[in-house]
Design an enzyme around this catalytic site. Structure first.
Site, PDB file in Angstrom:
ATOM      1  N   ASP A  44       0.703  -1.200  -0.112  1.00 27.65           N
ATOM      2  CA  ASP A  44      -0.094   0.078   0.305  1.00 27.65           C
ATOM      3  C   ASP A  44       0.785   1.252   0.025  1.00 27.65           C
ATOM      4  O   ASP A  44       0.376   2.388  -0.121  1.00 27.65           O
ATOM      5  CB  ASP A  44      -1.006   0.058   0.941  1.00 27.65           C
ATOM      6  CG  ASP A  44      -0.261  -0.025   2.316  1.00 27.65           C
ATOM      7  OD1 ASP A  44       1.098  -0.424   2.436  1.00 27.65           O
ATOM      8  OD2 ASP A  44      -0.922  -0.078   3.634  1.00 27.65           O
ATOM      9  N   GLU A  64      10.979  -3.859  12.842  1.00 35.29           N
ATOM     10  CA  GLU A  64      12.290  -3.586  12.075  1.00 35.29           C
ATOM     11  C   GLU A  64      13.678  -3.748  12.794  1.00 35.29           C
ATOM     12  O   GLU A  64      14.271  -4.397  12.323  1.00 35.29           O
ATOM     13  CB  GLU A  64      12.039  -2.268  11.405  1.00 35.29           C
ATOM     14  CG  GLU A  64      10.944  -2.008  10.437  1.00 35.29           C
ATOM     15  CD  GLU A  64       9.696  -1.639  11.161  1.00 35.29           C
ATOM     16  OE1 GLU A  64       9.458  -1.804  12.306  1.00 35.29           O
ATOM     17  OE2 GLU A  64       8.525  -1.602  10.457  1.00 35.29           O
TER      18      GLU A  64
HETATM   19  C1  UGA Z   1       3.435  -0.839   9.539  1.00 30.93           C
HETATM   20  C2  UGA Z   1       4.733  -1.096   8.590  1.00 30.93           C
HETATM   21  O1  UGA Z   1       4.912  -0.144   7.462  1.00 30.93           O
HETATM   22  C3  UGA Z   1       4.684  -2.577   8.073  1.00 30.93           C
HETATM   23  O2  UGA Z   1       5.836  -2.631   7.257  1.00 30.93           O
HETATM   24  C4  UGA Z   1       4.579  -3.338   9.257  1.00 30.93           C
HETATM   25  O3  UGA Z   1       4.811  -4.581   9.077  1.00 30.93           O
HETATM   26  C5  UGA Z   1       3.237  -2.916  10.023  1.00 30.93           C
HETATM   27  O4  UGA Z   1       3.334  -1.673  10.345  1.00 30.93           O
HETATM   28  C6  UGA Z   1       3.286  -3.745  11.492  1.00 30.93           C
HETATM   29  O5  UGA Z   1       2.586  -3.291  12.297  1.00 30.93           O
HETATM   30  O6  UGA Z   1       4.060  -4.627  11.685  1.00 30.93           O
HETATM   31  P1  UGA Z   1       0.783  -0.628   8.409  1.00 30.93           P
HETATM   32  O7  UGA Z   1       0.708   0.243   7.073  1.00 30.93           O
HETATM   33  O8  UGA Z   1       0.240  -0.213   9.601  1.00 30.93           O
HETATM   34  O9  UGA Z   1       2.294  -0.986   8.328  1.00 30.93           O
HETATM   35  O10 UGA Z   1       0.477  -2.149   7.820  1.00 30.93           O
HETATM   36  P2  UGA Z   1      -0.240  -2.717   6.527  1.00 30.93           P
HETATM   37  O11 UGA Z   1       0.342  -2.143   5.619  1.00 30.93           O
HETATM   38  O12 UGA Z   1      -1.644  -3.018   6.542  1.00 30.93           O
HETATM   39  O13 UGA Z   1       0.537  -4.148   6.587  1.00 30.93           O
HETATM   40  C7  UGA Z   1       1.906  -4.252   6.234  1.00 30.93           C
HETATM   41  C8  UGA Z   1       1.903  -5.356   5.204  1.00 30.93           C
HETATM   42  O14 UGA Z   1       1.505  -6.667   5.498  1.00 30.93           O
HETATM   43  C9  UGA Z   1       1.116  -4.867   3.709  1.00 30.93           C
HETATM   44  O15 UGA Z   1       1.855  -5.379   2.563  1.00 30.93           O
HETATM   45  C10 UGA Z   1      -0.111  -5.904   4.051  1.00 30.93           C
HETATM   46  O16 UGA Z   1      -0.556  -6.367   2.717  1.00 30.93           O
HETATM   47  C11 UGA Z   1       0.354  -6.873   4.647  1.00 30.93           C
HETATM   48  N1  UGA Z   1      -0.584  -7.590   5.405  1.00 30.93           N
HETATM   49  C12 UGA Z   1      -1.522  -6.851   6.583  1.00 30.93           C
HETATM   50  C13 UGA Z   1      -0.855  -9.092   5.558  1.00 30.93           C
HETATM   51  O17 UGA Z   1      -0.429  -9.567   4.797  1.00 30.93           O
HETATM   52  N2  UGA Z   1      -1.947  -9.533   6.177  1.00 30.93           N
HETATM   53  C14 UGA Z   1      -2.865  -8.952   6.861  1.00 30.93           C
HETATM   54  O18 UGA Z   1      -3.518  -9.455   7.702  1.00 30.93           O
HETATM   55  C15 UGA Z   1      -2.509  -7.562   7.037  1.00 30.93           C
HETATM   56 MN    MN Z   2       0.872   0.143   5.077  1.00 33.52          MN
END
Ligand code: UGA
Ligand code: MN
Length: 396
Positions: A247, A334
């Site tokens: 995203d 991280e």
């Molecule tokens: C933030 C950070 O930018 C992420 O790199 C980190 O993994 C995350 O926090 C975290 O909490 O650990 P954020 O934008 O809040 O990310 O989270 P998302 O973008 O919703 O998810 C990170 C990635 O994991 C995305 O590529 C999303 O597609 C994936 N994801 C999320 C899954 O594969 N499964 C899920 O149930 C939710």
């Molecule tokens: Mn994100």
């Protein structure tokens, strides 16, 4: 300002044509042995007139226009010019005038054309070359992008944007891990259309892991270690691993200018993250001494996932993966990963800090908002059916 190139081209073409015509009509003096006496006499008249004129340019005009019409009136034949040339000894002034006049036109238009061509380059360029592949040299270093992804209404849109960006970068292998039991054909289609080498696998988040892409990244790290040569391909001896979420918003230069050049651990600024507008490494004398972040700045690596990349050797020389939690990171994974890889702050290579102002952000931690789907108010007691997609694919 609209520029009419076709008109300009036409003008130049006409001028060049005239110029060539002028050159053709310029003939060298020929022998005067068989010159007709009568014509010779008439020509002498012209010569006298010509040379008697005090001003050369005036005589040119006279000869070119007035004298020739006089000559014709006197009954000179069509080849008067030729005979006069014999008398005078060099190409007629009329030809010279034409040559000069049209030659100057030609040069003038050629000059204008070159100037317009040079300075209108930006206008003539369609928008896309701004984002064209900026790397021209062959590189032996593969960029390995790891992307966890999962089903949601906005996922196809997010993946599409990311695919469009990555498809401008060469020597890039995209590892996409589906948080689910199976891969999704619409996602696979997007990956196919990038023309990039990719690996798409499904690994549903295992029990105990947060559902935030941690488990998927772990599976990707294992894949990289077990299938290094397949992922690198034949032409690449080195690699850099980057965790790019589906995203975020990426500048192509993040890949071509930063990630491609990471020798150990590269770190750069990320926009719209951590409860602030920008998080960035604090650089003193080329070294990272601290982090300009609001949230949890005491971490050894206070950086979002989007803000770093590690050389493949670092990944291969460790067995670090994402755990089920990260206390040192205050919940963020991280710093745990990087510390587990045996990295120190001294290992950081900062990118994009060189300027003191107007620094550019190459990655933005954006999030696509879930649209508010208007549901029918009728039959509220019954379970709400998914919205109609009219045969189009939307992950509802
Ligand atoms: C933030 C950070 O930018 C992420 O790199 C980190 O993994 C995350 O926090 C975290 O909490 O650990 P954020 O934008 O809040 O990310 O989270 P998302 O973008 O919703 O998810 C990170 C990635 O994991 C995305 O590529 C999303 O597609 C994936 N994801 C999320 C899954 O594969 N499964 C899920 O149930 C939710
Ligand atoms: Mn994100």
């Amino acid at each position: 300002m609209p520029i009419h190139y076709s008109l300009l081209f036409l003008k130049c073409y006409q001028s060049v044509k005239t110029f060539v015509w002028s050159l053709k009509s310029l003939r060298l003096p020929t022998s005067s042995s068989n010159v007709d006496d009568d014509k010779q006499e008439r020509c002498q008249e012209h010569k006298v007139l010509l040379t008697s004129s005090s001003n050369f340019s005036e005589s040119e005009t006279m000869f070119g226009d007035k004298l020739e019409s006089q000559a014709l009136q006197k009954g000179c034949e069509e080849d008067i010019e030729k005979h006069c040339r014999r008398c005078i000894g060099y190409p007629t002034m009329r030809t010279m005038n034409k040559l000069k006049k049209y030659g100057m036109y030609t040069l003038f238009f050629m000059f204008i054309f070159v100037v317009v061509f040079q300075f209108s380059e930006d206008v003539r360029q369609p928008a896309y070359p701004v984002f064209k592949r900026s790397e021209t040299n062959q590189t032996n270093r593969m960029i390995i992008v790891v992307t966890p992804t999962y089903k949601r209404m906005t996922r196809i849109a997010d993946m599409l944007r990311m695919a469009n960006t990555l498809s401008h970068v060469k020597d890039l292998h995209w590892i996409v891990i589906e948080d689910g039991n199976k891969t999704i054909p619409a996602v696979q289609d997007i990956l196919d259309r990038t023309g990039l080498p990719y690996t798409y696998q499904a690994h549903k988040t295992a029990l105990g892991y947060p559902r935030r892409g941690w488990y998927q990244r772990t599976m990707a790290l294992k894949l990289i270690r077990s299938n290094t040569s397949q992922i690198l391909g034949q032409d690449h001896q080195e690699g850099v691993v980057y965790f790019g979420d589906d995203d975020n918003s990426y500048d192509i230069r993040l890949f071509t200018d930063y990630i491609r050049n990471v020798k150990t651990l590269g770190i750069w600024a990320v926009g719209l993250v951590g409860g602030t507008v920008v998080e960035a490494p604090k650089v003193v004398d080329g070294k990272v001494t601290a982090f300009n972040v609001k949230w949890n700045p005491k971490r050894r690596f206070a950086v979002d996932m989007a803000g770093f990349a590690v050389n493949l050797n670092v990944v291969l020389n460790s067995d670090a993966v994402f755990g089920t939690s990260c206390k040192r990171g205050g919940g963020a994974p991280e710093t745990c990963l990087l510390e587990d890889m045996g990295l120190e702050r001294e290992d950081i290579e900062p990118f994009g800090y060189e300027k003191t102002k107007d620094r550019e952000i190459f990655v933005w931690h954006t999030k696509t908002s879930t649209p508010n789907i208007v549901q029918s108010k009728k039959n509220q007691t019954k379970p709400v059916p998914p919205p109609d997609t009219f045969g189009y694919f939307v992950e509802v």
